[in-house]
Scaffold this motif. Sequence first.
Motif, PDB file in Angstrom:
ATOM      1  N   LYS A  12      -3.155   3.891  -0.494  1.00 15.76           N
ATOM      2  CA  LYS A  12      -2.314   4.696   0.581  1.00 15.76           C
ATOM      3  C   LYS A  12      -2.208   3.931   1.857  1.00 15.76           C
ATOM      4  N   LYS A  58       0.578   1.098   1.139  1.00 13.51           N
ATOM      5  CA  LYS A  58       1.923   1.827   1.151  1.00 13.51           C
ATOM      6  C   LYS A  58       2.153   2.041   3.049  1.00 13.51           C
ATOM      7  N   GLU A  59       1.210   2.518   3.801  1.00  8.68           N
ATOM      8  CA  GLU A  59       1.370   2.871   5.146  1.00  8.68           C
ATOM      9  C   GLU A  59       1.712   1.772   5.778  1.00  8.68           C
ATOM     10  N   ARG A 117      -7.697   5.463  -4.250  1.00  5.97           N
ATOM     11  CA  ARG A 117      -6.495   6.173  -3.538  1.00  5.97           C
ATOM     12  C   ARG A 117      -6.366   5.807  -2.087  1.00  5.97           C
ATOM     13  N   HIS A 118      -7.338   5.848  -1.541  1.00  4.82           N
ATOM     14  CA  HIS A 118      -7.332   5.228   0.073  1.00  4.82           C
ATOM     15  C   HIS A 118      -6.719   4.241   0.112  1.00  4.82           C
ATOM     16  N   GLU A 131      -1.658  -1.261 -10.321  1.00  4.48           N
ATOM     17  CA  GLU A 131      -0.933  -0.933  -8.922  1.00  4.48           C
ATOM     18  C   GLU A 131      -0.327  -2.202  -8.564  1.00  4.48           C
ATOM     19  N   GLN A 137     -13.862   2.219   2.528  1.00  2.90           N
ATOM     20  CA  GLN A 137     -12.691   2.602   3.159  1.00  2.90           C
ATOM     21  C   GLN A 137     -12.169   1.847   4.470  1.00  2.90           C
ATOM     22  N   LYS A 164      -9.301  -1.235   4.942  1.00  2.21           N
ATOM     23  CA  LYS A 164      -8.389  -0.728   6.021  1.00  2.21           C
ATOM     24  C   LYS A 164      -8.060  -2.019   6.943  1.00  2.21           C
TER      25      LYS A 164
END
Length: 342
Positions: A199, A202-203, A195-196, A237, A158, A162
């Motif tokens: 997310k 999108k953020e 999912r992370h 996706e 994750q 990120k």
Amino acid sequence: MQYACANCGIEMEYHEAGFLFLHNEKGLDLPLTGSGDRTEEGLYVLPYDNLDDLYEKLSEIETTLVNEGWTCSFNCTEKPGPFRPSKEFMDLIKYREMVKLIQGGQFKSHLQPIIDLGDFSLFGYESLLRSNSGNKRINPGELFEAASRTGFHSMLDQKARKSAIESRQGQVDPGTKSFINFLPSTIYNPEFCLRHTFKIVKECNVNPEDLVFEVVETEKIADVDHLRSVLDVYKREGMKVALDDVGSGFATVEMLSLLQPDYVKIDRSFINHCDRDDDNQAFLRKVMKIAGELDILVLAEGVERKEELLFCKDIGIHYAQGYFIGKPQEEAMEPFAETQFV
């Protein structure tokens, strides 16, 4: 005995000196020489003064601890912390510097330019993990291996994703690709584990089509069906996928028809002196033929000489990266910023 799960967000706290706790549900005698108190619950408590010495001591009886099903814990007081299977516990001590690195998120992404060989223009960047602690380099494969052994693979997965996605902000223009490494072995259930990542996309307001998730350490992949399911979720996706190191280990050209990635990256060993190595030239032409039949785009990595770059262009390879084009940098650099290529 209660077990801790690093994947559920419970962080590991290290104690350089304190108490070691060992427990066995079968009530077996402690297979360790030296003094140790046994509680009424069959729990052994032993003081220690140094984690390296503790690891060395446990290593001598590792096989017995694992085979007999011992669980271990440590703390700075005589009250045990979370218990873990002995092998995982020892790995947590062995790889503690990497675990601390993962928990602290002390890494960032450096960016290496990728060019379009059609006109030598910038096509994208590969995001590569680097430490935030001085100039210490990280081998992503070793880091993910340590994370897998210690149960911190989900946390690392994750944080690394990120970092790679956020590295685009203020540096990489929309429409420019970002190649982001990942190990499929860290993704047990792609629908849940990714999912992370989605997310964060999108953020950060990133167009999914600008992201290419790249399979690394492919020689360790044993479950082709699982890998294909992971790639399918990315594609669904709107993201692209790439297969790394084609030509070495697991990622042979035979896998291309099974996995059908959007991109394949040719192992640098086949790019090395490809302008004059007959065997490398034959392999590259074979890849180009198969990739063309499957509508897969090809990227040459490890380009370090002008002659290699021009040969790759001449045979129709679509993209390239390597030190001749640009080294990984903390800031996104234009291609050929450090070379005299025209």
